[in-house]
Design an enzyme around this catalytic site. Structure first.
Site, short mmCIF file in Angstrom:
data_model
loop_
_atom_site.label_atom_id
_atom_site.label_comp_id
_atom_site.label_asym_id
_atom_site.label_seq_id
_atom_site.Cartn_x
_atom_site.Cartn_y
_atom_site.Cartn_z
N HIS A 176 -11.32 5.80 -7.99
CA HIS A 176 -12.74 5.92 -7.66
C HIS A 176 -12.97 6.34 -6.21
O HIS A 176 -12.11 6.14 -5.35
CB HIS A 176 -13.45 4.58 -7.92
CG HIS A 176 -13.25 4.11 -9.31
ND1 HIS A 176 -12.44 3.05 -9.63
CD2 HIS A 176 -13.74 4.58 -10.49
CE1 HIS A 176 -12.45 2.86 -10.94
NE2 HIS A 176 -13.22 3.79 -11.48
N CYS A 189 -6.50 2.95 -7.88
CA CYS A 189 -7.95 3.07 -7.99
C CYS A 189 -8.29 4.54 -7.88
O CYS A 189 -8.07 5.15 -6.83
CB CYS A 189 -8.67 2.28 -6.90
SG CYS A 189 -10.46 2.59 -6.93
N ASP A 245 0.87 -1.16 0.00
CA ASP A 245 0.00 0.00 0.00
C ASP A 245 0.92 1.22 0.00
O ASP A 245 2.08 1.13 0.39
CB ASP A 245 -0.86 -0.03 1.26
CG ASP A 245 -1.62 1.26 1.49
OD1 ASP A 245 -2.39 1.67 0.60
OD2 ASP A 245 -1.41 1.87 2.56
N GLN A 278 -6.85 6.11 -4.57
CA GLN A 278 -6.65 7.56 -4.68
C GLN A 278 -7.98 8.22 -5.02
O GLN A 278 -8.20 8.71 -6.12
CB GLN A 278 -5.57 7.87 -5.72
CG GLN A 278 -4.18 7.41 -5.33
CD GLN A 278 -3.69 8.06 -4.04
OE1 GLN A 278 -3.85 9.25 -3.82
NE2 GLN A 278 -3.10 7.25 -3.16
N ASP A 282 0.03 5.08 0.96
CA ASP A 282 -0.11 6.06 2.03
C ASP A 282 -0.26 5.39 3.39
O ASP A 282 -1.15 4.58 3.59
CB ASP A 282 -1.32 6.96 1.75
CG ASP A 282 -1.19 7.68 0.41
OD1 ASP A 282 -0.10 8.19 0.12
OD2 ASP A 282 -2.18 7.71 -0.34
N THR A 297 -2.78 1.23 -4.60
CA THR A 297 -3.21 2.39 -3.82
C THR A 297 -4.57 2.93 -4.26
O THR A 297 -4.83 3.06 -5.45
CB THR A 297 -2.13 3.51 -3.90
OG1 THR A 297 -2.56 4.62 -3.12
CG2 THR A 297 -1.84 3.95 -5.31
#
Length: 191
Positions: free
Chosen positions: A100, A98, A21, A65, A23, A63
């Site tokens: 969305h 991603c 991952d 976003q 963040d 990740t």
């Protein structure tokens, strides 16, 4: 269950790939960050990624976003952050983002398995032979849904319930990676 024990149940042998991952795992979580100058590595991130590469394993980035969907980030800003991340850590074999929002119902946004399945397909590896390291429950839920092995590396923002629900945890990223890589040393493991 903590990592670091050879032959750990559910972790037979060396994984075929390790996915991180972004963040809160590799870099400090700056909400909706599109500024490369604000990228700061988490403690042990460089050593953890280097350890995976030293074993000859592909390194992937997965990740969410949602700032893109919310209009707070552009794809270009996310790419600029990734470019800075790669300047600090070296290149990733594959990245999946991603874009969305939580209400979009996509199949890629963690905790859905889409990002992990996409990266595994791009690498030509079996998700069941892939380790996913993250800092929140959605990372582990996505790993579980894809059939991968998840390891939670809690931070101060990780909810206690997520820690309690995690099958595998590690106190820091380097310990998590060492545990995943040491899992092959037990009976019947790959050496």
């Amino acid at each position: 269950m903590p990592l670091g024990h050879p032959g750990l149940p559910g972790l037979p042998g060396l994984p075929e790939a390790v996915l991180f991952d972004r963040d809160g795992t590799l870099i400090h979580d700056v909400p909706y960050n599109g500024d490369p100058d604000r990228v700061r590595l988490m403690p042990g991130a460089r050593a953890a990624v280097d350890a995976v590469r030293a074993r000859g394993l592909p390194v992937g980035l997965v990740t969410n976003q949602s700032g893109i969907a919310r209009g707070l980030l552009t794809r270009g800003a996310v790419q600029a952050v990734h470019k800075r991340l790669e300047e600090l850590l070296g290149p990733f074999d594959v990245r999946a983002v991603c874009p969305h929002g939580p209400a979009d119902g996509c199949l890629c946004r963690k905790p859905a398995p889409g990002l992990i399945r996409t990266v595994c397909a791009a690498l030509g590896v079996d998700p069941r032979r892939t380790a996913v390291l993250g800092d929140i429950g959605a990372d582990l839920a996505a790993a579980r849904a894809a059939g991968a092995r998840g390891v939670l590396v809690p931070t101060p923002v990780t909810h206690p319930g997520e820690i309690a629900a995690a099958e595998r945890t590690a106190p820091d990223l380097l310990t998590a990676v060492r545990g995943v890589l040491c899992a092959s040393a037990g009976p019947g493991g790959d050496h």
